[in-house]
Design an enzyme around this catalytic site. Structure first.
Site, PDB file in Angstrom:
ATOM      1  N   ASP A   1      34.710  44.106  39.357  1.00 50.34           N
ATOM      2  CA  ASP A   1      33.723  44.275  38.021  1.00 50.34           C
ATOM      3  C   ASP A   1      32.514  44.547  38.231  1.00 50.34           C
ATOM      4  OD1 ASP A   1      33.623  41.560  38.978  1.00 50.34           O
ATOM      5  OD2 ASP A   1      32.586  40.845  37.188  1.00 50.34           O
TER       6      ASP A   1
ATOM      7  N   GLU B   1      33.499  38.558  38.647  1.00 51.50           N
ATOM      8  CA  GLU B   1      32.272  37.984  39.357  1.00 51.50           C
ATOM      9  C   GLU B   1      30.826  37.911  38.468  1.00 51.50           C
ATOM     10  OE1 GLU B   1      28.400  37.863  41.916  1.00 51.50           O
ATOM     11  OE2 GLU B   1      29.116  39.457  40.546  1.00 51.50           O
TER      12      GLU B   1
END
Length: 485
Positions: free
Chosen positions: A79, A146
């Site tokens: 991400d 994350e």
């Protein structure tokens, strides 16, 4: 735009980065990039797995002559942080990142670039797809979410990995090898206020703070950059000390891990107080500009007419402004053990007051758990005194340095040999996933490194091409040095 990026060296890495950046990949909405990564692994006829939470694992056997080496985990997160300039028309959910080459840097067109952690992902992809890079057996771990919760690392299957060495490729200084990082906790406050319509004797003004640098709320917190929410609170306080004001709305910041760059409020007051309001506003505005003139050269604070709707009471406005004044923002404590390291900090990341509903979001970080709890509870106390409902969530541990790391010794020696000077061995104030991965797999020998990435978590994010080349060279040489089983 990506064609110029694809021409850079090493071409394999930049081609994979361009492919990755064509896929929308916001935190918590990684379905498309997960599918992209699964398809990539299968296209190479490699073993591909997904665990229950959505992490993708791709396994590649050792190359010829490296079969007797320990297997390794190469890890990065899928991400990226989504931030854009206010005047940029861009939809992160449907569009790929528009990249630009500018001399020795690669940046995006008015948005975050996704070099954090896309360069790490692309480097792993380049190794997996290679036919001429020497390496031991690899377990490539691509984690999810994350940036907004470390969900992938937190929920990683404890039995899915078998290696004892982990190379995390999520560091943003190319002369550093990181062996520790901060933990964090989300601090959230909510409250619902009664609203009332304003009489015709009241007027409303919209105040906007914009043009700030923003940045990573961990790595950049030491720089003392402007926080749009804090600046706005100062403006409100300056007016409130002279006049009874009522807030209609407050919209500042977005993600917890990004220093807020913009904020806007609608404030109302009796029309007879206009002159006093403007005098207080201008005085505070000038003071803020003077304080930040060397740090925030594009800071823009404006006030303009707007319409009356509904507002919370003057008393509730005071209590809200007092709470925002009292919430600590910035560095709280420097490490007494590691020179120059921020130990504990807080980012007043988001303030939203809309139709009487308030949410305040902070991210408190620390490399020392007790200090993290101390600051989080101090912030919580301020919120509670303002009769807000509070919640602590998303707690994750720091990564404690391992002085006996074999991989650290190997990496230091190889770096020094390649670049003729020793690397910095650091603990960072960012929230790397290594602390959580170490909890899932306690015997991992972990190090983290990467290229120079500047302005992460802001539209100024960029990566240095020569630094990526340096990082790539170091990575390939380090793969040859993995110790024997």
């Amino acid at each position: 735009m990506s064609q110029e990026v694809r021409k850079q060296k090493p071409q394999s890495l930049w081609n994979h980065f361009a492919d990755l950046n064509a896929v929308p990949r916001p935190s918590k909405k990684e379905e498309r990039v997960r599918a992209f990564m699964v398809d990539f692994g299968k296209s190479l006829n490699l073993e591909v797995m997904e665990d229950a939470i959505g992490n993708v694992i791709i396994r590649k056997p050792a190359t010829s002559g490296m079969e007797d080496r320990k297997s390794i985990i190469m890890q990065s997160h899928l991400d990226m942080v989504h931030q854009k300039n206010n005047d940029t028309d861009f939809d992160f959910l449907t569009q790929g990142i528009e990249m630009l080459v500018d001399s020795d840097i690669i940046k995006a067109n008015g948005t975050t670039l996704g070099a954090d952690n896309g360069i790490g992902v692309a480097a792993i992809m380049a190794v997996l797809s290679s036919t001429d890079i020497a390496h031991p057996a690899i377990e490539a771990l691509f984690t999810i979410d994350e940036e907004t919760g470390m969900t992938g690392a937190k929920e990683l299957d404890k039995n899915i990995l078998t290696s004892s060495i982990l190379l995390n490729l999520d560091t943003e200084e190319d002369d550093e090898i990181d062996i520790g990082c901060a933990g964090g906790v989300d601090v959230t406050a909510t409250k619902t206020y009664d609203q009332k319509s304003l009489s015709d004797d009241y007027i409303s003004k919209k105040i906007t703070v914009k043009g700030l640098n923003g940045g990573h709320s961990g790595m950049d917190i030491i720089k003392g950059l402007g926080n749009a929410n804090k600046m706005m609170t100062r403006l409100l306080d300056a007016m409130m000390r002279k006049v009874d004001i009522q807030l209609q709305s407050f919209q500042g910041g977005s993600l917890r891990n990004a220093i807020p760059r913009e904020a806007a409020v609608v404030v109302s007051f009796h029309k007879s107080e206009l002159e006093t309001i403007l005098k207080s506003y201008n005085s505070c505005k000038d003071a803020i500009h003077d304080e930040y003139k060397n740090l925030e050269k594009n800071l823009d604070i404006t006030i303009q007419d707007t319409t009356n709707t509904k507002a919370i009471s003057g008393s509730d406005t005071k209590h809200l402004v007092y709470a925002l004044l009292g919430i600590h923002n910035g560095v709280y404590r420097m490490s007494p053990d590691i020179n120059g390291l921020v130990e504990t900090s807080n980012n007043l990341a988001r303030v939203e007051l809309k139709e009487g509903n308030l949410q305040i979001a902070c991210l408190t970080r620390s490399s020392v758990d007790s200090s993290k709890v101390d600051l989080a509870m101090s912030i919580t106390a301020v919120m509670k005194l303002a009769n807000m409902d509070t919640k602590l969530s998303g707690d994750y541990p720091g990564w404690q340095p391992n002085a006996n790391s074999v991989m650290l010794d190997i990496a230091k020696a190889k770096y020094t040999e390649l670049f003729q000077h020793e690397p910095k061995v650091e603990a960072c104030h960012a929230g790397l996933e290594c602390g959580l991965l170490g909890e899932r797999y306690p015997n991992l020998d972990m190090i983290s490194f990467g290229p120079n990435i500047r302005g992460a978590h802001s539209p100024d994010e960029h990566v240095e091409i020569k630094s990526v080349q340096k990082f790539w060279k170091f990575l390939l040489e380090l793969l040859k040095e993995i110790p024997k089983s």
